[in-house]
Design a protein around this motif. Structure first.
Motif, mmCIF file in Angstrom:
data_model
loop_
_atom_site.group_PDB
_atom_site.id
_atom_site.type_symbol
_atom_site.label_atom_id
_atom_site.label_comp_id
_atom_site.label_asym_id
_atom_site.label_seq_id
_atom_site.Cartn_x
_atom_site.Cartn_y
_atom_site.Cartn_z
ATOM 1 N N ALA A 124 26.544 4.681 53.864
ATOM 2 C CA ALA A 124 25.573 4.241 52.865
ATOM 3 C C ALA A 124 24.686 3.137 53.431
ATOM 4 N N LEU A 125 25.297 2.226 54.186
ATOM 5 C CA LEU A 125 24.531 1.144 54.786
ATOM 6 C C LEU A 125 23.592 1.679 55.860
ATOM 7 N N LEU A 126 24.074 2.632 56.632
ATOM 8 C CA LEU A 126 23.245 3.249 57.660
ATOM 9 C C LEU A 126 22.019 3.909 57.028
ATOM 10 N N SER A 127 22.240 4.589 55.926
ATOM 11 C CA SER A 127 21.144 5.247 55.222
ATOM 12 C C SER A 127 20.154 4.230 54.662
ATOM 13 N N SER A 128 20.673 3.127 54.124
ATOM 14 C CA SER A 128 19.787 2.122 53.526
ATOM 15 C C SER A 128 18.947 1.418 54.578
ATOM 16 N N PHE A 129 19.488 1.306 55.794
ATOM 17 C CA PHE A 129 18.750 0.657 56.876
ATOM 18 C C PHE A 129 17.725 1.588 57.508
ATOM 19 N N SER A 130 17.881 2.895 57.315
ATOM 20 C CA SER A 130 17.033 3.839 58.026
ATOM 21 C C SER A 130 15.555 3.647 57.698
ATOM 22 N N GLY A 131 15.246 3.356 56.433
ATOM 23 C CA GLY A 131 13.846 3.142 56.066
ATOM 24 C C GLY A 131 13.283 1.888 56.679
ATOM 25 N N GLU A 132 14.057 0.795 56.614
ATOM 26 C CA GLU A 132 13.596 -0.488 57.138
ATOM 27 C C GLU A 132 13.371 -0.435 58.646
ATOM 28 N N CYS A 133 14.388 0.026 59.382
ATOM 29 C CA CYS A 133 14.322 -0.027 60.838
ATOM 30 C C CYS A 133 13.344 0.993 61.400
ATOM 31 N N SER A 134 13.311 2.170 60.791
ATOM 32 C CA SER A 134 12.328 3.159 61.215
ATOM 33 C C SER A 134 10.921 2.641 60.934
ATOM 34 N N GLY A 135 10.771 1.961 59.795
ATOM 35 C CA GLY A 135 9.473 1.431 59.417
ATOM 36 C C GLY A 135 8.924 0.441 60.428
ATOM 37 N N TYR A 136 9.776 -0.453 60.911
ATOM 38 C CA TYR A 136 9.329 -1.439 61.892
ATOM 39 C C TYR A 136 8.722 -0.754 63.112
ATOM 40 N N MET A 137 9.393 0.264 63.625
ATOM 41 C CA MET A 137 8.919 0.932 64.829
ATOM 42 C C MET A 137 7.687 1.797 64.547
ATOM 43 N N VAL A 138 7.658 2.423 63.376
ATOM 44 C CA VAL A 138 6.494 3.228 63.002
ATOM 45 C C VAL A 138 5.247 2.357 62.907
ATOM 46 N N PHE A 139 5.393 1.165 62.327
ATOM 47 C CA PHE A 139 4.250 0.254 62.226
ATOM 48 C C PHE A 139 3.785 -0.186 63.607
ATOM 49 N N LEU A 140 4.732 -0.382 64.529
ATOM 50 C CA LEU A 140 4.358 -0.753 65.887
ATOM 51 C C LEU A 140 3.535 0.356 66.533
ATOM 52 N N ALA A 141 3.960 1.609 66.335
ATOM 53 C CA ALA A 141 3.225 2.744 66.897
ATOM 54 C C ALA A 141 1.796 2.787 66.377
ATOM 55 N N ARG A 142 1.630 2.564 65.093
ATOM 56 C CA ARG A 142 0.291 2.603 64.505
ATOM 57 C C ARG A 142 -0.557 1.426 64.984
ATOM 58 N N LEU A 143 0.065 0.253 65.058
ATOM 59 C CA LEU A 143 -0.657 -0.948 65.446
ATOM 60 C C LEU A 143 -1.185 -0.835 66.874
ATOM 61 N N ILE A 144 -0.359 -0.326 67.779
ATOM 62 C CA ILE A 144 -0.781 -0.186 69.167
ATOM 63 C C ILE A 144 -1.783 0.959 69.317
ATOM 64 N N GLY A 145 -1.656 1.995 68.500
ATOM 65 C CA GLY A 145 -2.528 3.152 68.631
ATOM 66 C C GLY A 145 -3.956 2.917 68.189
ATOM 67 N N ILE A 146 -4.165 2.053 67.196
ATOM 68 C CA ILE A 146 -5.498 1.860 66.615
ATOM 69 C C ILE A 146 -6.568 1.481 67.648
ATOM 70 N N PRO A 147 -6.339 0.467 68.497
ATOM 71 C CA PRO A 147 -7.393 0.107 69.458
ATOM 72 C C PRO A 147 -7.728 1.222 70.444
ATOM 73 N N HIS A 148 -6.788 2.154 70.634
ATOM 74 C CA HIS A 148 -7.021 3.275 71.538
ATOM 75 C C HIS A 148 -7.631 4.479 70.812
#
Length: 272
Positions: A124-148
């Motif tokens: 249950a804890l693993l599932s609850s963390f999946s949104g938060e932790c995946s979100g951090y990395m997804v935002f990084l991908a978008r942030l780095i991609g924009i200038p390119h």
């Protein structure tokens, strides 16, 4: 591991991730990308710390409350300053809007929820963390991609999401002493509690000043460690990027070598 070595390990992980991203997306990674990634990591870390502080006070916070914190504002301002220095105002403002607006909506629905009264199981804890932790990395991908001029595909975002969970599993192994002392949720501790004999053996050692590493975990928590590493491998094996797999491995090895937080993120070697 010394603070200097911790910083070097963090920089190495960021460099590997960014180079892997460049390969996946087909753009040339620049030194500025590494600097932005470091500022983003510091901003995300400040958010997490402030969130944990509010939870300890039994005060489930909103995103606006978290962002208003002085340390969070300093980290955000440093990121914004770098974006505006390196890129056009249009790109910088687009990046900032994406980071704040999307993050606010995402975390309001996935992260900043009132804590449950009972302890969560590991799954249950693993599932609850999946949104938060995946979100951090997804935002990084978008942030780095924009200038390119690159908007990551669903496939690329899924790679970042799996990498985020592998990173979280490594981080919770590294931070178990601090999390246990603070009463924070921790994936390794949650799984350890499902094996009472190992939990009883391990907790006094965790709370002592003894150095914690892979050898200690193997001696005290062999069943927990084996299952935990299998879960980490399940996320690691979802990664098609060799660079991302290397980053996941490096974070895990770093966690098995020490148990203290990464406190010295410099980013001086994030991208060369």
């Amino acid at each position: 591991m010394s603070t200097r070595h911790q910083s070097a390990a963090t920089d190495a992980v960021l460099e590997i991730i960014l180079r892997g991203y460049g390969r996946l997306a087909g753009f040339e990674v620049e030194e500025t990308d590494g600097q932005i990634a470091v500022r983003y990591v510091l901003f995300a870390s400040a958010l997490d710390d402030e969130y944990e502080r509010h939870l300890q006070e039994s005060e489930p916070p909103t995103f606006s409350v978290i962002v208003a914190n002085a340390r969070v504002q300093v980290a955000l301002s440093a990121l914004v300053k770098l974006l505006r220095k390196r890129y056009s105002t249009e790109i910088a403002d687009l990046s900032l809007s994406l980071l704040t607006q999307d993050a606010s909506e995402y975390y309001q629905s996935h992260v900043w929820q009132p804590p449950e009264s009972s302890k969560k199981s590991f799954q249950a804890l693993l599932s609850s963390f999946s949104g938060e932790c995946s979100g951090y990395m997804v935002f990084l991908a978008r942030l780095i991609g924009i200038p390119h001029g690159y908007m990551p595909s669903t496939t690329v975002l899924n790679e970042f999401a799996s990498l985020g969970m592998a990173a979280k599993l490594a981080d919770d192994l590294k931070d178990i002493r601090l999390d246990l002392l603070r009463g924070c949720e921790n994936l390794f501790c949650s799984l350890l509690q499902e094996y009472p004999d190992e939990y009883r053996r391990a907790v006094p050692v965790i709370l002592s000043k003894r150095r914690l590493n892979g050898r200690v975990w193997q001696a005290l928590t062999s069943t927990t460690l084996r299952e935990y590493l299998a879960v980490h491998s399940s996320f690691r094996n979802q990664l098609t990027s060799a660079h991302f797999r290397d980053a996941a491995d490096l974070m895990l090895v770093s966690a098995l070598l020490r148990n203290t937080p990464m406190s010295g993120i410099t980013g001086t070697r994030a991208v060369r």
